[in-house]
Design an enzyme around this catalytic site. Structure first.
Site, short mmCIF file in Angstrom:
data_model
loop_
_atom_site.label_atom_id
_atom_site.label_comp_id
_atom_site.label_asym_id
_atom_site.label_seq_id
_atom_site.Cartn_x
_atom_site.Cartn_y
_atom_site.Cartn_z
N ARG A 186 49.42 27.99 50.24
CA ARG A 186 50.76 28.60 50.21
C ARG A 186 51.49 28.19 51.48
O ARG A 186 50.88 27.98 52.54
CB ARG A 186 50.67 30.12 50.12
CG ARG A 186 50.27 30.66 48.74
CD ARG A 186 51.34 30.39 47.71
NE ARG A 186 51.04 30.96 46.38
CZ ARG A 186 50.45 30.30 45.40
NH1 ARG A 186 50.06 29.04 45.60
NH2 ARG A 186 50.24 30.87 44.23
N GLU B 219 60.63 27.61 48.89
CA GLU B 219 60.55 26.60 47.84
C GLU B 219 61.71 26.81 46.87
O GLU B 219 61.86 27.91 46.36
CB GLU B 219 59.22 26.70 47.09
CG GLU B 219 58.02 26.32 47.95
CD GLU B 219 56.70 26.41 47.20
OE1 GLU B 219 56.70 26.82 46.02
OE2 GLU B 219 55.67 26.08 47.80
N HIS C 208 55.37 21.28 45.14
CA HIS C 208 54.43 22.26 44.59
C HIS C 208 54.01 21.86 43.16
O HIS C 208 54.21 22.60 42.20
CB HIS C 208 55.03 23.66 44.60
CG HIS C 208 53.98 24.74 44.57
ND1 HIS C 208 54.20 26.01 45.04
CD2 HIS C 208 52.70 24.75 44.11
CE1 HIS C 208 53.12 26.76 44.89
NE2 HIS C 208 52.18 26.00 44.32
#
Length: 330
Positions: free
Chosen positions: A247, A276, A295
């Site tokens: 993360r 993000e 991601h």
């Protein structure tokens, strides 16, 4: 009849294979909005607030936080939150526990795909992909020279893995073929699976001091938040390469920026960031020794289908009174 039970899916982006399983048993409500990024967030959350009253389960397909207000709207019959992810730091665990709502996630089924990205990021950072791709775009191939834009080898290196769970182990398995010299790992306890890789359980300080590659595959908790910071970066080798597939908040990005800019460490490869998406004018993106992906760790057709199906089966089990397949807490 279970068809009278309603299940809410938080995004329009959930795999059809998961929807099919749910629709065999329940009435499925689905958001019309995409559950990721900031665009449409307010509309998505408002629609979820409108749809969730009376639902018995919530399938969470989003990196946004589950709020107290959303749970209030759901009502007392909400039995389960099934997140289609391995991580669950955005699921408001204390509030779920306080309300007696179960939580499931989708570990293990995504380990192989995320491990492939972890290895890719190691190679991309070590072999200076950002600089070399820039050469291609500019049409000036400095890398043709014998001593220009040289990178580092995985062969003969020491790889330190912070979080030797499913993803950490899957990454080690794939790295064996790259002739890595030594694996180190840190965590709360020794893992019997480490014997397969001759991986050595060490304190985190030792891992940071000795590793050429440092892979972050730990969950985000109060303990691990900003575990990579000015102090821990100072413990690393000058040739150290950080790879984060966990993360974004495992890393203090301001401290990472300074370490990369000043060449205190060699490079970083990230599949996660805070926030993000990372703004396109963010200072990290100005660095030639940083390689960032949006991601995509679990973003393969097979893996996303597996995640959706596991999330759906957890819902089926919960609403039929059976044990969860992958519970987060008892």
């Amino acid at each position: 009849m279970t068809k009278n039970l309603k299940v809410l899916v938080s995004s329009n982006d959930f795999a059809d294979s998961g929807i099919k399983i749910l629709e065999e048993h329940f009435t499925v409500l689905k958001s019309r909005y995409f559950g990721f990024g900031e665009e449409g967030l307010n509309e998505n959350m408002q629609e979820l607030m409108n749809l969730i009253p009376g639902c018995s389960a919530l399938v969470w397909v989003s990196h946004h936080q589950i709020t107290k207000e959303l749970l209030d709207k759901a009502g007392p019959q909400l039995t389960l939150v099934s997140t289609a992810s391995a991580g669950y730091n955005n699921c408001n665990v204390p509030e779920l526990k306080a309300r007696g709502i179960k939580l499931s996630n989708t570990p293990n089924v995504l380990s192989a795909a995320v491990a492939e990205i972890a290895v890719s990021l190691m190679i991309a950072a070590a072999r200076r992909f950002p600089e070399n791709l820039d050469q291609v775009k500019r049409g000036v191939w400095d890398g043709i020279g014998f001593q220009n834009v040289l990178g580092q080898d995985l062969r003969g290196s020491t790889v330190g893995i912070v979080g030797f769970g499913g993803i950490g182990q899957a990454t080690a398995k794939r790295l064996v073929g790259f002739e890595v010299a030594k694996f180190l790992y840190s965590g709360h306890r020794e893992k019997p699976e480490a014997k397969e890789f001759n991986a050595e359980f060490v304190p985190q300080d030792t891992l940071l001091n000795q590793s050429d590659f440092i892979l972050l595959a730990a969950p985000l908790t109060d303990e691990t938040k900003h575990m990579i910071n000015k102090t821990t970066l100072a413990q690393m080798k000058n040739n150290a390469i950080i790879v984060n597939v966990g993360r974004g908040d495992l890393v203090n990005q301001d401290d990472l920026y300074e370490a990369l800019k000043n060449k205190q460490i060699y490079a970083a490869g990230l599949d996660v960031s805070t926030p993000e998406p990372l703004p396109k004018d963010h200072k990290l993106l100005t660095l030639p020794n940083l390689f960032l992906l949006p991601h995509i760790g679990s973003a393969t057709v097979r893996t996303r289908n597996d995640m959706a199906e596991l999330a759906a089966r957890n819902v089926v089990n919960a609403l039929y009174g059976k044990p969860l397949i992958t519970p987060v807490f008892p």
